[in-house]
Write a protein that holds these residues in place. Structure first.
Motif, PDB file in Angstrom:
ATOM      1  N   ARG A   3       0.804  -1.217   0.000  1.00 27.68           N
ATOM      2  CA  ARG A   3       0.000   0.000   0.000  1.00 27.68           C
ATOM      3  C   ARG A   3       0.837   1.268   0.000  1.00 27.68           C
ATOM      4  O   ARG A   3       0.500   2.261  -0.638  1.00 27.68           O
ATOM      5  N   LEU A  53       3.077   1.153  -4.169  1.00 31.93           N
ATOM      6  CA  LEU A  53       2.280   0.298  -5.044  1.00 31.93           C
ATOM      7  C   LEU A  53       3.115  -0.361  -6.129  1.00 31.93           C
ATOM      8  O   LEU A  53       2.885  -1.508  -6.495  1.00 31.93           O
ATOM      9  N   ALA A  94      -4.808  -7.478  -5.451  1.00 32.98           N
ATOM     10  CA  ALA A  94      -5.277  -6.983  -4.163  1.00 32.98           C
ATOM     11  C   ALA A  94      -5.265  -8.161  -3.184  1.00 32.98           C
ATOM     12  O   ALA A  94      -4.486  -8.182  -2.243  1.00 32.98           O
ATOM     13  N   GLN A 103      -3.153  -3.351   0.014  1.00 33.82           N
ATOM     14  CA  GLN A 103      -4.484  -3.102  -0.501  1.00 33.82           C
ATOM     15  C   GLN A 103      -5.239  -4.430  -0.504  1.00 33.82           C
ATOM     16  O   GLN A 103      -4.691  -5.466  -0.847  1.00 33.82           O
ATOM     17  N   HIS A 148     -11.547  -3.826   1.884  1.00 34.07           N
ATOM     18  CA  HIS A 148     -12.103  -2.574   1.380  1.00 34.07           C
ATOM     19  C   HIS A 148     -13.628  -2.660   1.295  1.00 34.07           C
ATOM     20  O   HIS A 148     -14.337  -1.707   1.645  1.00 34.07           O
ATOM     21  N   LEU A 178     -10.226   1.492  -5.380  1.00 30.74           N
ATOM     22  CA  LEU A 178      -9.039   0.982  -4.694  1.00 30.74           C
ATOM     23  C   LEU A 178      -7.916   0.738  -5.698  1.00 30.74           C
ATOM     24  O   LEU A 178      -8.055  -0.115  -6.581  1.00 30.74           O
ATOM     25  N   ASN A 189      -4.585  -0.926  -7.022  1.00 34.14           N
ATOM     26  CA  ASN A 189      -3.937  -2.198  -6.708  1.00 34.14           C
ATOM     27  C   ASN A 189      -2.426  -2.047  -6.632  1.00 34.14           C
ATOM     28  O   ASN A 189      -1.850  -1.071  -7.097  1.00 34.14           O
ATOM     29  N   GLN A 190      -1.780  -3.053  -6.055  1.00 39.02           N
ATOM     30  CA  GLN A 190      -0.323  -3.056  -5.971  1.00 39.02           C
ATOM     31  C   GLN A 190       0.261  -3.912  -7.108  1.00 39.02           C
ATOM     32  O   GLN A 190      -0.343  -4.897  -7.513  1.00 39.02           O
TER      33      GLN A 190
END
Length: 242
Positions: free
Chosen positions: A20, A23, A76, A213, A218, A231, A233-234
């Motif tokens: 988070r 990313l 995620a 994330q 979430h 949201l 994402n990574q």
């Protein structure tokens, strides 16, 4: 940035798993303009990437032997899986959620590697990255029944707790059974792991306290889809350093 000693031992490869606070892993930032264009769809299509910025369409797995061309995916709660030949000449990445694991995305990737004649699978290593952990990833009994029907897996590996799915353990078992030479599992739960590395509750009062994330968390934090913020994402991936 999160890394694995298994891949760090291959000098010609840079890799990282996002989170988070970062990313995109910093080692991949300088190669961002060469990143292929794709749309992940929880499928099993694997693309061989041959040019910087290649248009890959719908795909959830990527392999390349081209220096300077990164292969990466966004996640995620699904699994990011990074693979590399010990020589550092070939690399691959997978986006593997429950659909991909059930439908055989790992097997498709290994079949592609074999078809490309990129060495024996025993000369490859794999790192299974952070994802929803078995202790927190509760699913329906119907989904567990589908896994039982379609995959020949020990119950203790697939579902160590009733109605909970162990994505990481399933992936590691598949990779080991296929003959991958060495496997590492970064067993950090995207739903519950806090910034300090400890495990938090499934529903925490402060989303910023969590390391990753998580779509599952979430959704619990923002139950109304009309007001739920998007949201980001990574990214996780690797690149053969030129």
């Amino acid at each position: 940035m999160i890394q694995s000693c298994l891949l760090s031992a291959i000098p010609s490869i840079a890799h990282g798993f996002g989170h988070r606070q970062m990313l995109t892993p910093e080692v991949l930032v300088e190669f961002e303009t060469a990143r292929p264009y794709k749309q992940q769809v929880h499928g099993t299509r694997i693309v061989t990437v041959e040019t910087p910025g290649q248009a890959c369409g719908h795909a959830d797995g990527f392999v390349t032997d081209r220096p300077g061309v990164p292969v990466s995916i966004v996640t995620a709660d699904c699994l990011p899986i990074l693979l590399a030949h010990r020589s550092g000449r070939y690399i691959g990445v997978l986006h593997a959620g429950w659909r991909g694991l059930m439908d055989g995305i790992i097997e498709r990737m290994l079949k592609q590697i074999t078809a490309l004649q990129w060495g024996e699978l025993s000369q490859w290593v794999a790192v299974v990255g952070p994802a929803a952990g078995a202790h927190a990833y509760q699913v329906s009994e119907a989904l567990i029944a589908q896994f039982r029907a379609r995959l020949d897996l020990p119950e203790a590996i697939m579902s160590p707790r009733p109605r909970h799915l162990a994505l990481g353990a399933i992936a590691c078992h598949k990779l080991e059974s296929a003959g991958i030479g060495e496997i590492a599992h970064i067993d950090q739960c995207t739903i519950t792991t806090l910034v300090d590395g400890s495990a938090g509750p499934r529903e925490g009062p402060d989303p910023d306290a969590y390391r990753f994330q998580s779509h599952r968390r979430h959704t619990l934090t923002h139950p109304d889809p009309e007001t739920r913020p998007k949201l980001p994402n990574q990214h996780s991936g690797l690149v053969i350093v030129p």
